[in-house]
Design a protein around this motif. Sequence first.
Motif, PDB file in Angstrom:
ATOM      1  N   GLU A  97      32.363   9.701  33.208  1.00 34.40           N
ATOM      2  CA  GLU A  97      32.076   9.554  34.637  1.00 34.40           C
ATOM      3  C   GLU A  97      32.720  10.724  35.370  1.00 34.40           C
ATOM      4  O   GLU A  97      33.843  11.127  35.057  1.00 34.40           O
ATOM      5  N   SER A 149      34.452   0.443  43.577  1.00 39.82           N
ATOM      6  CA  SER A 149      34.548   1.110  42.283  1.00 39.82           C
ATOM      7  C   SER A 149      34.316   2.613  42.440  1.00 39.82           C
ATOM      8  O   SER A 149      35.036   3.425  41.865  1.00 39.82           O
ATOM      9  N   ARG A 152      36.966   5.667  41.908  1.00 36.23           N
ATOM     10  CA  ARG A 152      36.579   6.736  40.976  1.00 36.23           C
ATOM     11  C   ARG A 152      36.671   8.119  41.601  1.00 36.23           C
ATOM     12  O   ARG A 152      37.137   9.064  40.981  1.00 36.23           O
TER      13      ARG A 152
END
Length: 89
Positions: free
Chosen positions: A30, A73, A77
């Motif tokens: 990610e 989230s 991140r």
Amino acid sequence: MTDGAERSGVRVDDHAPKTPCWSCGSCGDEWPCATKRSRLLAEYGSDRAMLSVYLGSCLAAATEDLRAAPVMSLQSRFIGWLPRGSRRG
């Protein structure tokens, strides 16, 4: 033959994001991956405000692309990993 990233001036090891999935174009993690985070901290040095602005703009774009992902989230991140500086009062 080189891939599109090299032709566009982005090196394969730049750990740039691949959109619309927002994964790292180099390692597949990610984005921002651990390598990119380290590089961003080194690149921006003590100018955490500008790094926050940059990552905030990336967060806004990712929110558009990753509509199914929970906002908290994505926030964690993209900007939750930034070291917190001391406040001057």
